[in-house]
Design an enzyme around this catalytic site. Structure first.
Site, PDB file in Angstrom:
ATOM      1  N   GLU A 158      12.271  14.298  53.132  1.00 43.44           N
ATOM      2  CA  GLU A 158      12.119  15.384  52.154  1.00 43.44           C
ATOM      3  C   GLU A 158      12.536  16.727  52.773  1.00 43.44           C
ATOM      4  O   GLU A 158      13.207  17.538  52.111  1.00 43.44           O
ATOM      5  CB  GLU A 158      10.664  15.460  51.665  1.00 43.44           C
ATOM      6  CG  GLU A 158      10.496  16.540  50.600  1.00 43.44           C
ATOM      7  CD  GLU A 158       9.047  16.833  50.265  1.00 43.44           C
ATOM      8  OE1 GLU A 158       8.234  15.885  50.188  1.00 43.44           O
ATOM      9  OE2 GLU A 158       8.715  18.018  50.091  1.00 43.44           O
ATOM     10  N   THR A 168       6.021  18.843  50.433  1.00 41.97           N
ATOM     11  CA  THR A 168       5.001  18.665  49.380  1.00 41.97           C
ATOM     12  C   THR A 168       3.755  17.932  49.847  1.00 41.97           C
ATOM     13  O   THR A 168       2.703  18.056  49.223  1.00 41.97           O
ATOM     14  CB  THR A 168       5.594  17.875  48.193  1.00 41.97           C
ATOM     15  OG1 THR A 168       6.132  16.648  48.703  1.00 41.97           O
ATOM     16  CG2 THR A 168       6.662  18.658  47.475  1.00 41.97           C
ATOM     17  N   SER A 205       4.227   6.369  56.752  1.00 42.57           N
ATOM     18  CA  SER A 205       3.961   7.268  55.626  1.00 42.57           C
ATOM     19  C   SER A 205       3.345   8.562  56.141  1.00 42.57           C
ATOM     20  O   SER A 205       2.248   8.567  56.711  1.00 42.57           O
ATOM     21  CB  SER A 205       3.007   6.585  54.632  1.00 42.57           C
ATOM     22  OG  SER A 205       2.318   7.543  53.864  1.00 42.57           O
ATOM     23  N   CYS A 259       0.775   8.072  43.726  1.00 44.25           N
ATOM     24  CA  CYS A 259       0.897   9.242  42.848  1.00 44.25           C
ATOM     25  C   CYS A 259       1.911   8.924  41.744  1.00 44.25           C
ATOM     26  O   CYS A 259       2.663   7.951  41.844  1.00 44.25           O
ATOM     27  CB  CYS A 259       1.393  10.428  43.668  1.00 44.25           C
ATOM     28  SG  CYS A 259       2.986  10.088  44.437  1.00 44.25           S
ATOM     29  N   HIS A 270       7.356   5.132  51.679  1.00 43.83           N
ATOM     30  CA  HIS A 270       7.100   4.731  53.059  1.00 43.83           C
ATOM     31  C   HIS A 270       5.964   3.718  53.096  1.00 43.83           C
ATOM     32  O   HIS A 270       4.874   3.993  53.603  1.00 43.83           O
ATOM     33  CB  HIS A 270       6.782   5.966  53.905  1.00 43.83           C
ATOM     34  CG  HIS A 270       7.964   6.880  54.026  1.00 43.83           C
ATOM     35  ND1 HIS A 270       7.928   8.210  53.721  1.00 43.83           N
ATOM     36  CD2 HIS A 270       9.241   6.616  54.386  1.00 43.83           C
ATOM     37  CE1 HIS A 270       9.125   8.744  53.920  1.00 43.83           C
ATOM     38  NE2 HIS A 270       9.930   7.795  54.314  1.00 43.83           N
ATOM     39  N   SER A 302       1.670   6.283  48.653  1.00 35.46           N
ATOM     40  CA  SER A 302       2.615   5.181  48.418  1.00 35.46           C
ATOM     41  C   SER A 302       1.922   3.813  48.532  1.00 35.46           C
ATOM     42  O   SER A 302       2.592   2.790  48.586  1.00 35.46           O
ATOM     43  CB  SER A 302       3.796   5.278  49.386  1.00 35.46           C
ATOM     44  OG  SER A 302       3.339   5.450  50.706  1.00 35.46           O
ATOM     45  N   HIS A 310      11.505  14.411  58.554  1.00 28.65           N
ATOM     46  CA  HIS A 310      11.136  13.729  57.302  1.00 28.65           C
ATOM     47  C   HIS A 310      12.251  13.901  56.278  1.00 28.65           C
ATOM     48  O   HIS A 310      12.850  14.969  56.162  1.00 28.65           O
ATOM     49  CB  HIS A 310       9.821  14.296  56.763  1.00 28.65           C
ATOM     50  CG  HIS A 310       9.249  13.480  55.646  1.00 28.65           C
ATOM     51  ND1 HIS A 310       9.672  13.606  54.345  1.00 28.65           N
ATOM     52  CD2 HIS A 310       8.306  12.506  55.636  1.00 28.65           C
ATOM     53  CE1 HIS A 310       9.012  12.750  53.592  1.00 28.65           C
ATOM     54  NE2 HIS A 310       8.161  12.067  54.345  1.00 28.65           N
TER      55      HIS A 310
HETATM   56  S1  SF4 Z   1       5.735  15.316  45.603  1.00 22.98           S
HETATM   57 FE1  SF4 Z   1       5.667  13.314  46.617  1.00 22.98          FE
HETATM   58  S2  SF4 Z   1       3.487  12.942  46.976  1.00 22.98           S
HETATM   59 FE2  SF4 Z   1       3.630  14.602  45.482  1.00 22.98          FE
HETATM   60  S3  SF4 Z   1       3.529  13.623  43.448  1.00 22.98           S
HETATM   61 FE3  SF4 Z   1       5.687  13.783  43.993  1.00 22.98          FE
HETATM   62  S4  SF4 Z   1       6.206  11.863  45.018  1.00 22.98           S
HETATM   63 FE4  SF4 Z   1       3.990  12.024  44.987  1.00 22.98          FE
END
Ligand code: SF4
Length: 286
Positions: free
Chosen positions: A123, A158, A216, A12, A39, A260, A121
């Site tokens: 995040e 996310t 991941s 992404c 990851h 990733s 995680h």
């Molecule tokens: S939130 Fe995470 S998965 Fe979504 S675009 Fe951003 S880096 Fe990529």
């Protein structure tokens, strides 16, 4: 064997940008990524070769610059790193920043924060570490364990499948009929696109190959989603893990990859799938 590639797959923009920033920073001065930038072992290996260092603990860093990953970090973590004298480069994905804003906004409005995601995680740790109290839920059992509150404010990691998030929000609304359950959708667009494309591919394929790192989260979620639509799903980190037996008597093979996974690794897996099919003399590549 026909190979169908998911319409949306692989890296992404958030991960691409973070890698580019880290590589540019490493060209200027020694830099340590605080945690795993992505990851994916292949990406980490390549960046290590390019001189980027990695450390989970700011206390262990011996470079002047530390880099916060695309997954983001709490203010508490940033302050800890800065207090150690580290100059910080922030590669937090803007969509992770939006999730932080949404969650903290709900708290400021008096809602009890609930995050749909995986508690361990990075995040989710970043999202919740600054909060005085919060809950993290990932399944129906977690919803059953939630204590009652008059106002819940719900966001998600996310990279969670939106179908799971919506189902859990619905469960909360059923369980706490007298409470307000306010939901802000923080699942990122690239995750939604990859999940949707994976469903489309899995519904048409005899076998699906999912390419991504073993640790991941979004790759694991893609694999789980594909399994709901196809009986035969294999997750691999690269072409070396493919097994020709998986393609025996297969007419249609699907291919998808986590956010990733580098493009060249996906291409190498696709090439190897084609070669295996050709070797078995039933290739009809479209
Ligand atoms: S939130 Fe995470 S998965 Fe979504 S675009 Fe951003 S880096 Fe990529």
């Amino acid at each position: 064997m026909k190979i169908i590639r998911a319409k949306h797959l692989g890296m992404c923009f958030g991960v691409r940008d973070a890698i580019a920033i880290a590589q540019a920073a490493a060209r200027e001065e020694p830099v340590t990524v605080l945690g795993q930038l992505v990851h994916n072992a292949t990406v980490v290996e390549r960046m290590t070769e390019a001189g980027v260092r990695f450390s989970d603990h700011p206390e262990d860093v011996d470079t002047g610059r530390g880099l916060i990953t695309a997954h983001g970090a709490s203010e508490r973590f940033r302050r800890r790193a800065e207090a150690l004298g580290l100059k910080i480069t922030d590669t937090t994905c803007p969509l992770v920043t939006s999730a932080h804003r949404a969650l903290h906004g709900l708290v400021a409005e008096g809602y009890h924060p609930v995050v749909v995601g995986r508690r361990d995680h990075v995040e989710v740790r970043g999202l919740t570490e600054d909060l005085r109290e919060f809950d993290v839920v990932i399944d129906a059992a977690d919803i059953e364990r939630l204590p009652s509150r008059s106002r819940f404010g719900v966001c998600s990691q996310t990279t969670q499948p939106i179908a799971r998030v919506m189902e859990l929000v619905e469960r909360m609304r059923c369980r706490f009929r007298d409470s307000e359950v306010r939901f802000i959708d923080t699942v990122c667009q690239p995750t939604k696109q990859r999940q949707q494309s994976a469903v489309e591919v899995a519904a048409r394929a005899d076998v699906v190959i999912v390419v991504g790192g073993r640790n991941s989260n979004n790759t694991a979620e893609l694999t789980e989603t594909c399994r709901q639509f196809c009986e035969c799903v294999h997750q691999v980190t690269g072409p070396g893990e493919l097994n020709a037996d998986w393609f025996e008597n297969v007419r249609t093979a699907g291919l998808t990859a986590g956010t990733s996974t580098p493009d060249d690794v996906i291409a190498a897996v696709e090439r190897r799938m084609s070669e295996m099919a050709t070797n078995r003399r039933f290739a009809t590549r479209d």
